[in-house]
Scaffold this motif. Sequence first.
Motif, PDB file in Angstrom:
ATOM      1  N   UNK A  94       3.357  13.056   7.607  1.00  0.00           N
ATOM      2  CA  UNK A  94       1.938  13.403   7.624  1.00  0.00           C
ATOM      3  C   UNK A  94       1.385  13.378   6.206  1.00  0.00           C
ATOM      4  N   UNK A  95       0.177  12.874   6.061  1.00  0.00           N
ATOM      5  CA  UNK A  95      -0.531  12.875   4.788  1.00  0.00           C
ATOM      6  C   UNK A  95      -1.843  13.602   4.984  1.00  0.00           C
ATOM      7  N   UNK A  96      -1.985  14.776   4.368  1.00  0.00           N
ATOM      8  CA  UNK A  96      -3.246  15.510   4.433  1.00  0.00           C
ATOM      9  C   UNK A  96      -4.184  14.954   3.367  1.00  0.00           C
ATOM     10  N   UNK A  97      -5.357  14.520   3.799  1.00  0.00           N
ATOM     11  CA  UNK A  97      -6.291  13.825   2.921  1.00  0.00           C
ATOM     12  C   UNK A  97      -7.512  14.703   2.678  1.00  0.00           C
ATOM     13  N   UNK A  98      -7.753  15.011   1.402  1.00  0.00           N
ATOM     14  CA  UNK A  98      -8.988  15.672   1.005  1.00  0.00           C
ATOM     15  C   UNK A  98      -9.875  14.676   0.287  1.00  0.00           C
ATOM     16  N   UNK A  99     -11.161  14.672   0.594  1.00  0.00           N
ATOM     17  CA  UNK A  99     -12.092  13.715  -0.003  1.00  0.00           C
ATOM     18  C   UNK A  99     -13.150  14.480  -0.789  1.00  0.00           C
ATOM     19  N   UNK A 100     -13.355  14.085  -2.065  1.00  0.00           N
ATOM     20  CA  UNK A 100     -14.325  14.803  -2.889  1.00  0.00           C
ATOM     21  C   UNK A 100     -15.747  14.300  -2.636  1.00  0.00           C
ATOM     22  N   UNK A 101     -16.697  14.824  -3.396  1.00  0.00           N
ATOM     23  CA  UNK A 101     -18.109  14.502  -3.179  1.00  0.00           C
ATOM     24  C   UNK A 101     -18.427  13.036  -3.420  1.00  0.00           C
ATOM     25  N   UNK A 102     -17.550  12.323  -4.146  1.00  0.00           N
ATOM     26  CA  UNK A 102     -17.757  10.907  -4.433  1.00  0.00           C
ATOM     27  C   UNK A 102     -16.987  10.012  -3.481  1.00  0.00           C
ATOM     28  N   UNK A 103     -16.321  10.602  -2.478  1.00  0.00           N
ATOM     29  CA  UNK A 103     -15.557   9.813  -1.523  1.00  0.00           C
ATOM     30  C   UNK A 103     -14.168   9.456  -1.990  1.00  0.00           C
ATOM     31  N   UNK A 104     -13.713  10.033  -3.101  1.00  0.00           N
ATOM     32  CA  UNK A 104     -12.390   9.716  -3.645  1.00  0.00           C
ATOM     33  C   UNK A 104     -11.350  10.630  -2.997  1.00  0.00           C
ATOM     34  N   UNK A 105     -10.277  10.053  -2.431  1.00  0.00           N
ATOM     35  CA  UNK A 105      -9.310  10.874  -1.713  1.00  0.00           C
ATOM     36  C   UNK A 105      -8.238  11.471  -2.613  1.00  0.00           C
ATOM     37  N   UNK A 106      -7.706  12.616  -2.181  1.00  0.00           N
ATOM     38  CA  UNK A 106      -6.480  13.175  -2.742  1.00  0.00           C
ATOM     39  C   UNK A 106      -5.542  13.440  -1.568  1.00  0.00           C
ATOM     40  N   UNK A 107      -4.239  13.413  -1.841  1.00  0.00           N
ATOM     41  CA  UNK A 107      -3.269  13.436  -0.754  1.00  0.00           C
ATOM     42  C   UNK A 107      -2.220  14.532  -0.968  1.00  0.00           C
ATOM     43  N   UNK A 108      -1.756  15.119   0.136  1.00  0.00           N
ATOM     44  CA  UNK A 108      -0.586  15.983   0.123  1.00  0.00           C
ATOM     45  C   UNK A 108       0.326  15.506   1.254  1.00  0.00           C
ATOM     46  N   UNK A 109       1.543  15.107   0.893  1.00  0.00           N
ATOM     47  CA  UNK A 109       2.445  14.485   1.850  1.00  0.00           C
ATOM     48  C   UNK A 109       3.467  15.479   2.389  1.00  0.00           C
ATOM     49  N   UNK A 110       3.759  15.318   3.683  1.00  0.00           N
ATOM     50  CA  UNK A 110       4.836  16.043   4.340  1.00  0.00           C
ATOM     51  C   UNK A 110       5.748  14.977   4.950  1.00  0.00           C
ATOM     52  N   UNK A 111       6.754  14.563   4.157  1.00  0.00           N
ATOM     53  CA  UNK A 111       7.543  13.417   4.613  1.00  0.00           C
ATOM     54  C   UNK A 111       9.006  13.435   4.259  1.00  0.00           C
ATOM     55  N   UNK A 112       9.510  14.505   3.636  1.00  0.00           N
ATOM     56  CA  UNK A 112      10.935  14.552   3.309  1.00  0.00           C
ATOM     57  C   UNK A 112      11.748  14.448   4.590  1.00  0.00           C
ATOM     58  N   UNK A 171       2.240  10.428  -6.876  1.00  0.00           N
ATOM     59  CA  UNK A 171       3.082  11.335  -7.660  1.00  0.00           C
ATOM     60  C   UNK A 171       3.448  12.598  -6.882  1.00  0.00           C
ATOM     61  N   UNK A 172       2.701  12.915  -5.841  1.00  0.00           N
ATOM     62  CA  UNK A 172       3.093  14.070  -5.039  1.00  0.00           C
ATOM     63  C   UNK A 172       4.195  13.743  -4.034  1.00  0.00           C
ATOM     64  N   UNK A 173       4.592  12.492  -3.975  1.00  0.00           N
ATOM     65  CA  UNK A 173       5.787  12.097  -3.230  1.00  0.00           C
ATOM     66  C   UNK A 173       6.963  11.938  -4.184  1.00  0.00           C
ATOM     67  N   UNK A 174       6.767  11.162  -5.242  1.00  0.00           N
ATOM     68  CA  UNK A 174       7.763  10.986  -6.295  1.00  0.00           C
ATOM     69  C   UNK A 174       7.077  11.261  -7.630  1.00  0.00           C
ATOM     70  N   UNK A 175       7.319  12.456  -8.206  1.00  0.00           N
ATOM     71  CA  UNK A 175       6.578  12.845  -9.414  1.00  0.00           C
ATOM     72  C   UNK A 175       7.031  12.162 -10.695  1.00  0.00           C
ATOM     73  N   UNK A 176       8.160  11.484 -10.684  1.00  0.00           N
ATOM     74  CA  UNK A 176       8.682  10.871 -11.901  1.00  0.00           C
ATOM     75  C   UNK A 176       7.979   9.554 -12.198  1.00  0.00           C
ATOM     76  N   UNK A 177       7.215   9.517 -13.272  1.00  0.00           N
ATOM     77  CA  UNK A 177       6.592   8.262 -13.685  1.00  0.00           C
ATOM     78  C   UNK A 177       7.631   7.204 -14.009  1.00  0.00           C
ATOM     79  N   UNK A 178       8.760   7.633 -14.558  1.00  0.00           N
ATOM     80  CA  UNK A 178       9.821   6.673 -14.884  1.00  0.00           C
ATOM     81  C   UNK A 178      10.343   5.964 -13.641  1.00  0.00           C
TER      82      UNK A 178
END
Length: 321
Positions: A94-112, A171-178
């Motif tokens: 599941x991906x919980x999607x929040x959308x800001x006033x400009x229509x840009x989404x942010x995500x919180x994943x439940x997938x482990x 990054x909320x799925x895999x936080x390591x930029x490397x």
Amino acid sequence: MSVVPVPANLSIVICGESLLDVFQDGPTPTGLRLDAVVGGSPLNVAAGVQRMGQSAVFLGAISRDFLGERILKSVVDEGISTEAVVLNDAPTTLSLVGVDAHGVPSYRFYGTGGSDRQLLPEHLARLPATVAAIHFGSFGCVVEPIASTIRVLVEQRHTSTVISYDPNVRLNVEPSLDAWRDNIEWMSARTHLLKLSDEDFERLYPELDPADLAARWLAAGVSLVMMTRGGKGALAWTREGQCEVAAPKVQVQDTVGAGDTFQAATLVALAELGRLSPAGLATISLDEVRRVADFAANAAAITCTRRGPDLPRRHELRDLV
């Protein structure tokens, strides 16, 4: 110059995760109303490819739970081939999607431990022997066991089949930029089409100029590098040079699925131009790249006028010009 279209019996394979994007749909007396939409970046791309007139095959694992049944129904309803779909008993991501006033989404994943991560090397036998292209994207490339399976498939096919890759960093799925950077560098030696958003460029390589990075990837073997820039359009690079296209001005509902639309439309445009092959991409002209990018930017703009990843169909798009 005349071009030969991709034969009708050659499909575009899209590999990776499928899930449900869950949007807030207003308060209730005791909580919130939620609206779940079938999604996942690779599955969105598959739907876009099919809607825009090319034959799409989805390579991925889907749960047998009631949420997975809904995802599978959507795949079938879209006309996407299920010949490479694997069913399992792990839970649907599941991906919980929040959308800001400009229509840009942010995500919180439940997938482990989710079903979409359970694609294994033995499942690759389900793929057709010959396909036009294989697209990979998003977090499936950096979480196990699917990430290792993807690398096996890329090694098997990259010399004979177009490999397309969009990191689509989460990054909320895999936080390591490397981890994301390492995968891009590994893929760049085996990828023909590499597309990133400007946000991903800035996250991963804040100190570097995109043109310098594009030059590095082109030297590594990539034929076409593209960067989407939201309302500012897109840039593209080949060994011949750089081109830029503008984005249409539209009333934005949200931008969920816009990047996936751009990716699907790019693959479709390349197929229509007869350039969806390793040799075709290696010799593509800058004028053809401009036409492809303009087509993709216009397709993405249509998605931005709709809620969620509702990608356009071919009749809604103009001809390649």
